[in-house]
Design a protein around this motif. Structure first.
Motif, mmCIF file in Angstrom:
data_model
loop_
_atom_site.group_PDB
_atom_site.id
_atom_site.type_symbol
_atom_site.label_atom_id
_atom_site.label_comp_id
_atom_site.label_asym_id
_atom_site.label_seq_id
_atom_site.Cartn_x
_atom_site.Cartn_y
_atom_site.Cartn_z
ATOM 1 N N LEU A 250 8.534 -5.225 -1.627
ATOM 2 C CA LEU A 250 7.210 -5.424 -1.678
ATOM 3 C C LEU A 250 6.634 -6.262 -2.964
ATOM 4 N N VAL A 251 7.501 -6.362 -4.217
ATOM 5 C CA VAL A 251 7.278 -7.547 -5.131
ATOM 6 C C VAL A 251 7.117 -8.909 -4.168
ATOM 7 N N TYR A 252 8.420 -9.488 -3.923
ATOM 8 C CA TYR A 252 8.259 -10.585 -3.108
ATOM 9 C C TYR A 252 7.356 -11.521 -2.613
ATOM 10 N N ASP A 253 6.952 -10.253 -1.613
ATOM 11 C CA ASP A 253 6.166 -10.250 -0.587
ATOM 12 C C ASP A 253 4.671 -10.850 -1.391
ATOM 13 N N ARG A 254 4.554 -10.204 -2.606
ATOM 14 C CA ARG A 254 3.160 -10.256 -3.492
ATOM 15 C C ARG A 254 3.380 -11.078 -4.027
ATOM 16 N N LEU A 255 4.729 -12.147 -3.983
ATOM 17 C CA LEU A 255 4.770 -13.173 -5.514
ATOM 18 C C LEU A 255 4.247 -14.115 -4.961
ATOM 19 N N SER A 256 3.810 -15.131 -4.139
ATOM 20 C CA SER A 256 2.761 -16.033 -3.684
ATOM 21 C C SER A 256 0.846 -15.806 -4.388
ATOM 22 N N GLY A 257 0.957 -14.915 -4.483
ATOM 23 C CA GLY A 257 -0.205 -14.317 -5.118
ATOM 24 C C GLY A 257 -0.164 -13.936 -6.480
ATOM 25 N N ILE A 258 0.623 -13.502 -7.383
ATOM 26 C CA ILE A 258 1.584 -13.290 -8.469
ATOM 27 C C ILE A 258 0.940 -14.242 -9.029
ATOM 28 N N SER A 259 1.788 -15.181 -8.402
ATOM 29 C CA SER A 259 2.065 -16.452 -9.318
ATOM 30 C C SER A 259 0.973 -17.650 -8.971
ATOM 31 N N ARG A 260 -0.451 -17.113 -8.678
ATOM 32 C CA ARG A 260 -1.321 -18.024 -8.447
ATOM 33 C C ARG A 260 -0.671 -19.396 -7.273
ATOM 34 N N GLY A 261 0.389 -19.233 -6.406
ATOM 35 C CA GLY A 261 0.628 -20.133 -5.670
ATOM 36 C C GLY A 261 1.200 -21.004 -6.103
ATOM 37 N N ALA A 262 2.377 -20.806 -7.179
ATOM 38 C CA ALA A 262 3.382 -21.438 -7.915
ATOM 39 C C ALA A 262 4.488 -21.188 -7.271
ATOM 40 N N SER A 263 4.626 -20.072 -6.028
ATOM 41 C CA SER A 263 5.486 -19.888 -5.291
ATOM 42 C C SER A 263 4.828 -20.184 -4.342
ATOM 43 N N ASP A 264 6.554 -20.852 -3.198
ATOM 44 C CA ASP A 264 6.162 -20.979 -1.597
ATOM 45 C C ASP A 264 6.216 -19.811 -0.664
ATOM 46 N N ALA A 265 6.762 -18.290 -1.300
ATOM 47 C CA ALA A 265 6.857 -17.133 -0.781
ATOM 48 C C ALA A 265 6.002 -16.591 0.411
ATOM 49 N N THR A 266 5.339 -17.709 1.164
ATOM 50 C CA THR A 266 3.889 -16.612 1.423
ATOM 51 C C THR A 266 4.441 -16.629 2.754
ATOM 52 N N ALA A 267 5.219 -16.138 3.540
ATOM 53 C CA ALA A 267 5.486 -15.485 4.396
ATOM 54 C C ALA A 267 4.795 -13.891 5.066
ATOM 55 N N SER A 268 4.576 -13.168 3.886
ATOM 56 C CA SER A 268 3.498 -12.080 3.740
ATOM 57 C C SER A 268 2.318 -12.690 4.250
ATOM 58 N N LEU A 269 1.851 -13.778 3.928
ATOM 59 C CA LEU A 269 0.024 -14.270 4.514
ATOM 60 C C LEU A 269 -0.208 -14.433 6.485
ATOM 61 N N ALA A 270 1.219 -14.455 6.809
ATOM 62 C CA ALA A 270 1.275 -14.903 8.337
ATOM 63 C C ALA A 270 -0.221 -13.672 8.839
ATOM 64 N N PRO A 271 -0.582 -13.989 9.548
ATOM 65 C CA PRO A 271 -1.719 -13.020 10.358
ATOM 66 C C PRO A 271 -0.381 -11.977 11.338
ATOM 67 N N GLY A 272 -0.795 -10.311 10.810
ATOM 68 C CA GLY A 272 0.246 -9.784 11.874
ATOM 69 C C GLY A 272 1.229 -9.513 10.834
ATOM 70 N N TYR A 273 1.917 -9.694 9.988
ATOM 71 C CA TYR A 273 2.650 -8.989 8.959
ATOM 72 C C TYR A 273 2.177 -8.300 8.337
ATOM 73 N N PRO A 274 2.298 -6.757 7.964
ATOM 74 C CA PRO A 274 2.184 -5.344 7.663
ATOM 75 C C PRO A 274 1.707 -5.484 6.295
ATOM 76 N N GLY A 275 1.174 -4.753 5.829
ATOM 77 C CA GLY A 275 1.041 -4.372 4.604
ATOM 78 C C GLY A 275 2.035 -3.234 4.017
ATOM 79 N N ALA A 276 1.834 -3.701 2.253
ATOM 80 C CA ALA A 276 2.529 -2.808 2.092
ATOM 81 C C ALA A 276 3.109 -1.070 2.232
ATOM 82 N N GLU A 277 1.530 -0.783 2.743
ATOM 83 C CA GLU A 277 1.015 1.290 3.219
ATOM 84 C C GLU A 277 2.273 0.693 4.724
ATOM 85 N N GLU A 278 2.137 0.653 5.584
ATOM 86 C CA GLU A 278 2.911 0.296 6.624
ATOM 87 C C GLU A 278 4.310 0.284 6.711
#
Length: 356
Positions: A250-278
């Motif tokens: 779950l933290v990896y999924d948020r890494l790009s936002g946490i790092s303010r774009g310093a990380s290229d781990a952005t797959a969770s931002l793709a349309p359709g990617y489920p959120g943490a709750e799901e």
């Protein structure tokens, strides 16, 4: 005939490797080899070695600065070999070398599995929202399946010490940080103290004995036809609390936002990617396990990822990384620690810190 490559391959002496591997698996590879670094790894080094017909994957620790408890090739080889035949998809393993004189460090050889390691949004967007969601939930289902494997059933009863696992994890990552610090990180010290207090406050009897991957995330999976073809990068696997895997994902999924774009781990931002709750709900359904308070696990996940990135940053400053993409790794460390403090603000209350 001597082994060849198109140029020097850092950390991989093809002549020495060829002679050793022929003794281990006679005839599996021809004598005239080429090798190249497989892109994407910022920790252990991964190579594709080929005789022009057959390709094998070689894994070894990074060059230079290596923490004593990290990058254990024998551990990685053992758990992958043990999981063969379970519902957890893993590559076939061929041979393990513990002799440092061959490549300068232990290493192992496994099959090359066809698949894509999705990391960036632009990789996933061509799949479309429906397939993207399917891949992400497949990832969660495989994780639940891993945690359902009974260690003793696959010969891993002694693979780790579940009792006191979280307390040891907090101590371990504190030591790892001390061994890789390049600067003052006051938030790390605060987060460590908070996690230590949280562990001490836990009631006894909460220690589970599941197989823990230790670095489970989308780009440590090879996906083919929207299914997980192989789970890779098992260097931190052990027996312990399975929710540490889930929290880290779950933290990896948020890494790009946490790092303010310093990380290229952005797959969770793709349309359709489920959120943490799901994802959490799917994990509960797939594994039959009800989730309790994840705040401690989330705090540990932030700390762990910050320490891993600080270690990579340390090696990069020493000129001991191979490949590109390391210049900004250190930029994510302090934001991760700050996010870890935010996630543990109410440590001890029943909250995931991510369900909203």
């Amino acid at each position: 005939m001597p082994s060849r490559s198109s140029g020097p391959v850092p950390g991989l002496d093809l002549d020495r490797f060829s002679a050793w591997y022929e003794r281990q698996c006679p005839g599996d590879l021809g004598p005239d080899l080429t090798g190249q670094v497989v892109s994407g790894g910022k920790s252990n080094l991964t190579y594709a070695v080929s005789d022009g017909t057959t390709t094998r994957i070689v894994r070894r620790p990074p060059l230079g600065h290596v923490q004593a408890t990290a990058h254990d090739m024998a551990r990685e080889f053992t758990v992958i070999s043990a999981l063969a035949g379970t519902t957890v998809p893993v590559p076939r393993t061929f041979a393990l070398c513990r002799d440092d004189t061959v490549l300068g460090a232990p290493f192992y050889v496994m099959e090359r599995v066809r698949g894509t390691a999705y990391r960036r949004r632009e990789q996933m967007e061509p799949l479309g929202p429906e397939r993207t969601r399917r891949v992400a939930l497949e990832m969660i289902g495989v994780l639940a399946g891993l945690h359902a494997v009974v260690p003793a059933d696959v010969g891993l009863a002694g693979f780790g010490r579940p009792a006191g696992f979280l307390a040891r994890q907090v101590r371990r990552w504190g030591r790892q940080l001390d061994g890789s610090r390049t600067r003052d990180l006051p938030d790390a010290d605060t987060l460590l103290r908070r996690l230590q207090a949280g562990v001490s406050a836990r009631a006894p009897g909460h220690d589970e004995a599941a197989i823990v991957h230790g670095d489970y995330r989308l780009d440590n999976l090879l996906v083919h036809d929207d299914r997980v073809a192989a789970v890779i990068d098992w260097e931190m696997a052990t027996l312990g609390d399975p929710l540490t895997d889930l929290a880290l994902l779950l933290v990896y999924d948020r890494l790009s936002g946490i790092s303010r774009g310093a990380s290229d781990a952005t797959a969770s931002l793709a349309p359709g990617y489920p959120g943490a709750e799901e994802q959490l709900e799917h994990y509960e359904l797939a594994g039959g396990r009800r989730l309790g308070d994840l705040e401690l696990h989330l705090g540990l996940a932030h700390l762990k990822l910050a320490v891993i990135l600080e270690g990579i940053h340390y090696r990069h400053l020493q000129g001991e990384t191979v490949g590109t993409g390391f210049d900004n790794v250190g930029d994510s460390v302090e934001p991760l620690l700050a996010a870890g403090l935010a996630a543990t603000r109410s440590l001890g209350k029943r909250t995931t810190g991510l369900r909203h």
